[in-house]
Write a protein that holds these residues in place. Structure first.
Motif, mmCIF file in Angstrom:
data_model
loop_
_atom_site.group_PDB
_atom_site.id
_atom_site.type_symbol
_atom_site.label_atom_id
_atom_site.label_comp_id
_atom_site.label_asym_id
_atom_site.label_seq_id
_atom_site.Cartn_x
_atom_site.Cartn_y
_atom_site.Cartn_z
ATOM 1 N N ASN A 30 46.678 43.235 42.229
ATOM 2 C CA ASN A 30 46.134 41.951 42.693
ATOM 3 C C ASN A 30 46.927 41.426 43.881
ATOM 4 O O ASN A 30 48.144 41.403 43.852
ATOM 5 C CB ASN A 30 46.171 40.925 41.563
ATOM 6 N N THR A 52 44.159 33.642 42.613
ATOM 7 C CA THR A 52 42.962 34.136 41.942
ATOM 8 C C THR A 52 41.917 33.030 42.007
ATOM 9 O O THR A 52 42.214 31.907 42.426
ATOM 10 C CB THR A 52 43.262 34.531 40.485
ATOM 11 N N ASN A 55 37.153 32.226 46.324
ATOM 12 C CA ASN A 55 37.517 32.987 47.516
ATOM 13 C C ASN A 55 37.858 32.085 48.695
ATOM 14 O O ASN A 55 38.491 32.535 49.645
ATOM 15 C CB ASN A 55 36.382 33.933 47.904
ATOM 16 N N LYS A 69 37.612 40.482 49.303
ATOM 17 C CA LYS A 69 38.192 41.676 48.679
ATOM 18 C C LYS A 69 37.622 42.959 49.283
ATOM 19 O O LYS A 69 38.352 43.931 49.494
ATOM 20 C CB LYS A 69 37.939 41.646 47.172
ATOM 21 N N SER A 70 36.348 42.975 49.574
ATOM 22 C CA SER A 70 35.719 44.205 50.078
ATOM 23 C C SER A 70 36.224 44.557 51.479
ATOM 24 O O SER A 70 36.343 45.723 51.830
ATOM 25 C CB SER A 70 34.202 44.068 50.093
ATOM 26 N N THR A 72 39.222 43.475 52.527
ATOM 27 C CA THR A 72 40.692 43.288 52.419
ATOM 28 C C THR A 72 41.200 42.348 53.508
ATOM 29 O O THR A 72 42.139 42.672 54.250
ATOM 30 C CB THR A 72 41.449 44.634 52.465
#
Lengths: 117, 114
Positions: A30, A52, A55, A69-70, A72
């Motif tokens: 993470n 966390t 987003n 996340k996809s 980065t």
């Protein structure tokens, strides 16, 4: 090893326009991500962090950052730039330094933001 | 609260001289750090102290020593200064290590070694 990259040495925007300062990361596990700002001849000031959850992270001085996340990425944004936002901005990622759970921050090389009147 | 304070603000040393950079924080933080900042390289960790009574090497510890004098104070010593140690030095502190705490930075010491 964890790392962050800030692909732009400098970003120029006009006052009142939206700004984006880019950061991409490479982590195992993470990601815990931070943005700091450094004004001339001053120390770094914390702007915001992602641990966390949502987003879109909101921080100080009207700044926010979008965690993707996809891609980065963890880009810093502000809807309307001010001349006083001109400063050096650093992205950072927390890295496990030792097996006794000591952590350190790994900083990007910094992006200079210049907001012109 | 003064936050994190550092002394001196500026220093010029000759090669081979020694000096100690002082850092203090009044936020009751457990962890303290020393970084150096060089153009185009971001900040690099020299030494850190996860808690009072402990110190550990960071990424670039060679040529430096540290002392965690008490919970408030964390000093950085250059025993024999070299031109490669010309840099801006920042002290930072954080509440601890176990959660994702942000770090708070001092104003920096600008060191020139000639």
């Amino acid at each position: 090893a964890q790392s962050v990259a800030q692909p732009e040495d400098q970003v120029n925007v006009a006052e009142g326009n939206p700004l984006t300062v880019k950061c991409t990361y490479s982590v195992s596990g993470n990601p815990y991500l931070f943005w700091y700002v450094q004004y001339p001849n001053r120390g770094l000031q914390f702007l915001l962090k992602y641990i966390t959850g949502d987003n879109l992270v909101k921080g100080s001085y009207g700044f926010e950052a979008e965690f993707n996340k996809s891609q980065t990425s963890f880009h810093l944004k502000k809807p309307s730039a001010l001349v006083s936002d001109s400063a050096l901005y650093f992205c950072a990622v927390r890295d496990l330094f030792r097996m006794d759970s000591s952590y350190k921050l790994i900083f990007g090389s910094g992006t200079r933001l210049l907001v012109r009147p | 609260n003064a936050g994190v304070t550092q002394t001196p603000k500026f220093q010029v040393l000759k090669t081979g001289q020694s000096m100690t950079l002082q850092c203090a924080q009044d936020m009751n933080h457990n962890s303290m750090y020393w970084y150096r900042q060089d153009p185009g390289m971001g900040l690099r960790l020299i030494y850190y102290s996860a808690s009072e009574g402990t110190t550990d090497k960071g990424e670039v510890p060679n040529g430096y020593n540290v002392s965690r004098l008490n919970k408030r104070e964390f000093s950085l010593r250059l025993e024999s200064a070299a031109p490669s140690q010309t840099s801006v030095y920042f002290c930072a502190s954080s509440e601890g290590q176990m959660r994702v705490y942000e770090q708070y930075f001092g104003p920096g010491t600008r060191l020139t070694v000639t």
